[in-house]
Design an enzyme around this catalytic site. Structure first.
Site, PDB file in Angstrom:
ATOM      1  CG  MET A   1      11.149  -1.913  -1.098  1.00 37.12           C
ATOM      2  SD  MET A   1      11.591  -2.711  -2.653  1.00 37.12           S
ATOM      3  CE  MET A   1      10.103  -2.470  -3.599  1.00 37.12           C
TER       4      MET A   1
ATOM      5  N   GLY B   1       2.136  -5.988   4.983  1.00 36.10           N
ATOM      6  CA  GLY B   1       0.797  -5.699   4.469  1.00 36.10           C
ATOM      7  C   GLY B   1       0.218  -6.896   3.736  1.00 36.10           C
ATOM      8  CD  GLN B   2      -3.384 -10.848   3.647  1.00 35.12           C
ATOM      9  OE1 GLN B   2      -2.695 -11.051   4.648  1.00 35.12           O
ATOM     10  NE2 GLN B   2      -3.601 -11.773   2.724  1.00 35.12           N
TER      11      GLN B   2
ATOM     12  CG  HIS C   1       4.532   2.229   3.111  1.00 37.70           C
ATOM     13  ND1 HIS C   1       4.373   2.964   1.965  1.00 37.70           N
ATOM     14  CD2 HIS C   1       5.207   1.104   2.753  1.00 37.70           C
ATOM     15  CE1 HIS C   1       4.935   2.324   0.943  1.00 37.70           C
ATOM     16  NE2 HIS C   1       5.439   1.187   1.386  1.00 37.70           N
TER      17      HIS C   1
ATOM     18  CG  LEU D   1       7.094   6.042   3.853  1.00 41.01           C
ATOM     19  CD1 LEU D   1       7.176   6.508   5.308  1.00 41.01           C
ATOM     20  CD2 LEU D   1       7.272   4.542   3.754  1.00 41.01           C
TER      21      LEU D   1
ATOM     22  CD  GLN E   1       6.672  -8.804   0.604  1.00 42.46           C
ATOM     23  OE1 GLN E   1       7.309  -8.563  -0.410  1.00 42.46           O
ATOM     24  NE2 GLN E   1       6.219  -7.850   1.385  1.00 42.46           N
TER      25      GLN E   1
END
Ligand code: AMP
Length: 296
Positions: free
Chosen positions: A44, A164-165, A51, A47, A170
Site C-alpha cells: 500500500m 511480510g510476517q 517493504h 515504503l 494475513q
C-alpha cells in the site's frame, strides 16, 4: 500510457508504471513469452525497509519484479484511517527503482473496483479470530485483503508472491486462499524488519508522536517477555509477563494471544508446533500490530 521514471542517481535504471491491467499485460508480455519468472510484492506504499526486504528477495529470485502500489479501500472499515493513510508515490517510485523493481502496478480505485463490482473472496475460520474478531477490525478487513490479493495474483500472474510476517494472520489467510483456490503461485513470507529499538516497521508508525513512538516499543518487549516466560515457566505466565510489559507503558491491548501459527487455533502451551504470539494495540493515533513465532 506507460510512464518511465528516470532516477537521477542511477540513470541506467527506470521503473515502468502501469496504471491499468492492459498496461500491466503489455509490460509483462515479453517476460511471459520468454518463460521468465515473475515476482510480485503487493504494497500500500509509503515504503520502508520492511517493504524493501520483500523487494530485495524478489529481485534476487525472479527475472522480473512487479510491485503493486494500491491503498485498497475495501480492507479499511468505517472510521478507520483510509483518508489519512500516508501516501508519497514519487518517493515510492524512486525507492522501487533503487530496489530494482521492473514494473510498478499503481491502478486507480476505479480500475480495481469498476461500477458493478460484486464479487468477494472470503476465507472462513482463520478470519474470525485475532484482528478478524468482530470486536476488532472484523472479517470484512480480511475479505478486502483476499479479494484484492486474488485480483492482483490474477492480473500479474506471478510465480512467487512476497508478504511480510509482520502481518502474520494475513499470511496465514493468503496461504489458505492460494491453496483452496488453486492459485499457481508460491507464497513467500519474510521476517519482520524492526527499528533498532525493536519497533516493527510500519507505514502507520508515521502517525506516532515522539512520546507515543517510545511507548510503542513496549509491543515488542511484551512479545519477548511472553517467549521468555513461556520457555522458563508456562505460556500463561509468559502472557502475564507480556501484559505487565504493556501496562507499564500505559498500553491496554486489543489482544495479546498465543495461537497455532498455521491454524490460528488457541494453544495452551508451547511445544511441538510453531506458536504465534500476536499483539494489537492502539498507541496514540495509530493501531499497531506485531508478533513473534515461538519455534518448538
Ligand atoms: P503494507 O504496505 O503495509 O500493506 O505492506 C505490504 C507488505 O509489506 C505486506 O506483505 C506486509 O506484511 C509487509 N511488511 C510491512 N511491514 C513490514 C515489516 N516491518 N517487515 C517485513 N514486512 C513488512
Amino acid at each position: 500510457m506507460n510512464l518511465t521514471i528516470s532516477i537521477p542517481e542511477s540513470p541506467e535504471r527506470g521503473v515502468e508504471v502501469a496504471r491499468s491491467k492492459g498496461e500491466l499485460r503489455d509490460a509483462l508480455s515479453e517476460v511471459r513469452g520468454a518463460g521468465g519468472s515473475i515476482g510480485l510484492v503487493p504494497t500500500m506504499g509509503y515504503l520502508h525497509d520492511g517493504h524493501l526486504s520483500l523487494l530485495h528477495a524478489a529481485r534476487a529470485e525472479c527475472d522480473v519484479v512487479v510491485m503493486s502500489l494500491f491503498v485498497n479501500p475495501t480492507q479499511f472499515g468505517p472510521g478507520e484511517d483510509l483518508d489519512r493513510y500516508p501516501r508519497d508515490e514519487a518517493r515510492d517510485l524512486e525507492l522501487a527503482a533503487e530496489a530494482g523493481v521492473d514494473v510498478v502496478y499503481a491502478p486507480a480505485v476505479e480500475e480495481v473496483y469498476p461500477d458493478g463490482f460484486a464479487t468477494r473472496v472470503e476465507v472462513e475460520g482463520l478470519t474470525d479470530v485475532l484482528c478478524g474478531d468482530p470486536r476488532r477490525r472484523g472479517r470484512d478487513h480480511f475479505r478486502g485483503v483476499t479479494t484484492v490479493v486474488a485480483k492482483l495474483l490474477n492480473s500479474v500472474g506471478p510465480d512467487v508472491a512476497y508478504f511480510g510476517q509482520k502481518d502474520a494472520q494475513q499470511v496465514a489467510v493468503i496461504r489458505r486462499m492460494a491453496r483452496d483456490l488453486d492459485f499457481p503461485v508460491r507464497i513467500e513470507a519474510l521476517p519482520t524488519v524492526r527499528e533498532p529499538d525493536g519497533l516493527a516497521m510500519s507505514s502507520r508508525n508515521a502517525y506516532l508522536e515522539p512520546a507515543e513512538r517510545k511507548r510503542a516499543t513496549a509491543l515488542h518487549r511484551a512479545l519477548l517477555a511472553v517467549e521468555e516466560g513461556a520457555r522458563a515457566d508456562s505460556l500463561a505466565a509468559g502472557l502475564g509477563a507480556g501484559m505487565r510489559e504493556l501496562q507499564l507503558a500505559g498500553i491496554d491491548p486489543e489482544y495479546l494471544e498465543a495461537r497455532d501459527a498455521e491454524s490460528l487455533e488457541p494453544v495452551k502451551e508451547i511445544g511441538e508446533r510453531q506458536v504465534l504470539v500476536a499483539v494489537a494495540a492502539r498507541v496514540g493515533g495509530a493501531r499497531l500490530i506485531d508478533n513473534i513465532v515461538i519455534a518448538p
